[in-house]
Each structure stands twice: as structure tokens, then as C-alpha cells.
Enzyme design. Sequence first.
Site, PDB file in Angstrom:
ATOM      1  N   GLY A  29       0.830  -1.204   0.000  1.00 12.96           N
ATOM      2  CA  GLY A  29       0.000   0.000   0.000  1.00 12.96           C
ATOM      3  C   GLY A  29       0.861   1.249   0.000  1.00 12.96           C
ATOM      4  O   GLY A  29       2.090   1.172   0.001  1.00 12.96           O
ATOM      5  N   SER A  30       0.204   2.401   0.039  1.00 19.62           N
ATOM      6  CA  SER A  30       0.961   3.655  -0.091  1.00 19.62           C
ATOM      7  C   SER A  30       1.795   3.938   1.160  1.00 19.62           C
ATOM      8  O   SER A  30       2.922   4.440   1.053  1.00 19.62           O
ATOM      9  CB  SER A  30       0.001   4.811  -0.381  1.00 19.62           C
ATOM     10  OG  SER A  30      -0.993   4.895   0.618  1.00 19.62           O
ATOM     11  N   THR A  31       1.279   3.606   2.347  1.00 19.70           N
ATOM     12  CA  THR A  31       2.057   3.849   3.569  1.00 19.70           C
ATOM     13  C   THR A  31       3.252   2.894   3.621  1.00 19.70           C
ATOM     14  O   THR A  31       4.375   3.300   3.960  1.00 19.70           O
ATOM     15  CB  THR A  31       1.166   3.676   4.824  1.00 19.70           C
ATOM     16  OG1 THR A  31      -0.118   4.246   4.575  1.00 19.70           O
ATOM     17  CG2 THR A  31       1.782   4.344   6.035  1.00 19.70           C
ATOM     18  N   GLY A  82       0.550  -1.057   6.614  1.00 20.04           N
ATOM     19  CA  GLY A  82      -0.545  -0.124   6.843  1.00 20.04           C
ATOM     20  C   GLY A  82      -1.844  -0.839   7.170  1.00 20.04           C
ATOM     21  O   GLY A  82      -1.862  -2.058   7.391  1.00 20.04           O
ATOM     22  N   ALA A  83      -2.931  -0.076   7.206  1.00 14.63           N
ATOM     23  CA  ALA A  83      -4.257  -0.660   7.454  1.00 14.63           C
ATOM     24  C   ALA A  83      -5.311   0.273   6.884  1.00 14.63           C
ATOM     25  O   ALA A  83      -5.063   1.461   6.672  1.00 14.63           O
ATOM     26  CB  ALA A  83      -4.489  -0.854   8.947  1.00 14.63           C
ATOM     27  N   ASP A  84      -6.487  -0.279   6.666  1.00 14.58           N
ATOM     28  CA  ASP A  84      -7.618   0.540   6.218  1.00 14.58           C
ATOM     29  C   ASP A  84      -8.403   1.084   7.402  1.00 14.58           C
ATOM     30  O   ASP A  84      -8.983   2.161   7.331  1.00 14.58           O
ATOM     31  CB  ASP A  84      -8.520  -0.284   5.298  1.00 14.58           C
ATOM     32  CG  ASP A  84      -7.750  -0.724   4.062  1.00 14.58           C
ATOM     33  OD1 ASP A  84      -7.242   0.158   3.355  1.00 14.58           O
ATOM     34  OD2 ASP A  84      -7.602  -1.943   3.858  1.00 14.58           O
ATOM     35  N   GLY A  97      -5.827  -2.895  -0.705  1.00 12.13           N
ATOM     36  CA  GLY A  97      -4.965  -3.115  -1.883  1.00 12.13           C
ATOM     37  C   GLY A  97      -5.035  -4.540  -2.407  1.00 12.13           C
ATOM     38  O   GLY A  97      -4.348  -4.879  -3.372  1.00 12.13           O
ATOM     39  N   GLU A 103      -0.480 -10.729   3.356  1.00 14.85           N
ATOM     40  CA  GLU A 103      -0.220  -9.874   4.529  1.00 14.85           C
ATOM     41  C   GLU A 103      -0.465 -10.661   5.811  1.00 14.85           C
ATOM     42  O   GLU A 103       0.329 -10.591   6.759  1.00 14.85           O
ATOM     43  CB  GLU A 103      -1.135  -8.650   4.484  1.00 14.85           C
ATOM     44  CG  GLU A 103      -0.762  -7.668   3.381  1.00 14.85           C
ATOM     45  CD  GLU A 103      -1.756  -6.520   3.191  1.00 14.85           C
ATOM     46  OE1 GLU A 103      -1.381  -5.570   2.513  1.00 14.85           O
ATOM     47  OE2 GLU A 103      -2.882  -6.590   3.709  1.00 14.85           O
ATOM     48  N   LYS A 121      -7.498   6.583  10.067  1.00 20.40           N
ATOM     49  CA  LYS A 121      -7.771   5.138  10.059  1.00 20.40           C
ATOM     50  C   LYS A 121      -8.259   4.623  11.424  1.00 20.40           C
ATOM     51  O   LYS A 121      -8.745   3.503  11.524  1.00 20.40           O
ATOM     52  CB  LYS A 121      -6.517   4.348   9.653  1.00 20.40           C
ATOM     53  CG  LYS A 121      -5.855   4.788   8.344  1.00 20.40           C
ATOM     54  CD  LYS A 121      -6.685   4.429   7.130  1.00 20.40           C
ATOM     55  CE  LYS A 121      -6.047   4.778   5.802  1.00 20.40           C
ATOM     56  NZ  LYS A 121      -4.980   3.951   5.356  1.00 20.40           N
TER      57      LYS A 121
HETATM   58  C1  5RP Z   1      -3.287  -3.556   1.296  1.00 22.77           C
HETATM   59  C2  5RP Z   1      -3.566  -3.093   2.664  1.00 22.77           C
HETATM   60  C3  5RP Z   1      -3.087  -1.718   3.040  1.00 22.77           C
HETATM   61  O1  5RP Z   1      -2.325  -1.811   4.189  1.00 22.77           O
HETATM   62  C4  5RP Z   1      -4.253  -0.821   3.274  1.00 22.77           C
HETATM   63  O2  5RP Z   1      -5.096  -0.858   2.137  1.00 22.77           O
HETATM   64  C5  5RP Z   1      -3.807   0.607   3.557  1.00 22.77           C
HETATM   65  O3  5RP Z   1      -3.322   1.197   2.394  1.00 22.77           O
HETATM   66  P1  5RP Z   1      -2.690   2.638   2.373  1.00 22.77           P
HETATM   67  O4  5RP Z   1      -1.411   2.584   3.150  1.00 22.77           O
HETATM   68  O5  5RP Z   1      -2.467   2.896   0.888  1.00 22.77           O
HETATM   69  O6  5RP Z   1      -3.679   3.609   2.969  1.00 22.77           O
HETATM   70  O7  5RP Z   1      -4.138  -3.752   3.486  1.00 22.77           O
HETATM   71  O8  5RP Z   1      -3.881  -4.809   1.052  1.00 22.77           O
END
Ligand code: 5RP
Length: 219
Positions: A29-31, A82-84, A97, A103, A121
Site C-alpha cells: 500500500g501507499s504507507t 498499513g491498514a484501512d 490493496g 499480509e 484510520k
Molecule cells: C493492502 C492493505 C493496506 O495496508 C491498506 O489498504 C492501507 O493502504 P494505504 O497505506 O495505501 O492507505 O491492506 O492490502
Amino acid sequence: MTQDELKKMVAQAAIEYVVADSIIGIGTGSTANYFIDALAEIKHTIDGTVASSEASAERLRGHGIQVFDLNSVDEISVYIDGADESDQHLHLVKGGGGALTREKIVAACSRKFVCIADDSKLVDVLGEFPLPVEVIPMARSFVGRELVKLGGRPVYREGFVTDNGNVILDVHDLSIVDPRGLEKQLNDITGVVTNGLFALKPADVLLLGTQDGVKKLER
Ligand code: 5RP
């Protein structure tokens, strides 16, 4: 600071958790991408990495960081991802993602899970972000019907195939008051590979990027 700047700040803060001379688990993911970029600066201090997706593996290799197959590694010192969504107990929703299965595997193999996220989040109750469920393609409709019985509204993530060759159903309208129970219940549906709840094995540390700096929550 923008959301992206908060992600970058918290990714940089996670460098403190990198254990020298060990293998580091890398999320997606982006983080996580910001973390990979920060890790590149100290790559000489680690033995290598295990990645939770092809995309992260490619970014790591682009920085000249070694990526091992999980099967060739005895131990991962720390997993950083990261996490949603996260609640106060560090139960997570992940998989925005689509990398949730790898993961969860890499997190399971790691001694410590450090979750990095911007403070948007952190939620009281998980479920506003649609819960990703990875499904074997032939079971998609069956699993969808089972998810409706549980009160969810599954939406097929069209045009997306996971690194494992499966599909994703994003489940809307769930108010997840019992994350551990729901994680087990979803795992029990035939055809489900993994669901995006990380509650049976939550994060150990949550680093949150806020306008006042990095805030740390620990279990
Ligand atoms: C990917 C994930 C990511 O950690 C989650 O979607 C957070 O993404 P981002 O850092 O882009 O906000 O679980 O499968």
C-alpha cells in the site's frame, strides 16, 4: 499536513522498529511504500526482507533490497504494514490493496507487527471501510450469498485478481462489534481464502500520523 505527508511521517517513524541483522516483513500500500523508501536508506543494516505482494517486492528490488521467499526464511523479526481501519484494541481491517492473504501470512510469521497509518484510520467500530474477503473464483456466488446471510452487502471487485489468482468481495454495511468472532465465522465459509480482519492476531503496535506528530498505541 496532508494525508500523504502523515503517511510519510509515520513510515519514517517505523524505522526505529527495524531490527539490525534480521529479516523484515514488508506490507503493501501507499504507507508501506513510504516505509520501503525509508528502509532503502538503511538497507545495509538488515539481512533482507519478505514481501506481502508482488508490487512491494518489485519496489524493494528497485531499491536494491533483497527479497526472500518466505519458505527460505526461519524468522521475521518485525512486520511493518498499513491498514484501512484500526480500533483501539489494534484490531484491523486490511486488504484495500487486495494483498490481505499474503499480509496475514507474513504477519503470522513475524515476532512483532507494527501497523503504520494516518490518524483517519482510527475508528471506534470497524466496518465503515468495506471488509475485503479473498475468495476462490468458482465459489464467488456461493460465498456472496453466505455473506448476505451474515448481514453484509458483498460487492465483487471487478477486474481485480489477487497475487494468488483469486477474487475479492468487498463487504459493505457491516458494523463489526465482535471482530474476533466475525473473523472466525468468515474463515469458516467454504471458498473463503482469507478475510481482511486482523483481530485474532492484531497489531502489537500502532503508529498513527497526526497533525501533532506520531502517536503510539500498544497492546
Ligand atoms: C493492502 C492493505 C493496506 O495496508 C491498506 O489498504 C492501507 O493502504 P494505504 O497505506 O495505501 O492507505 O491492506 O492490502
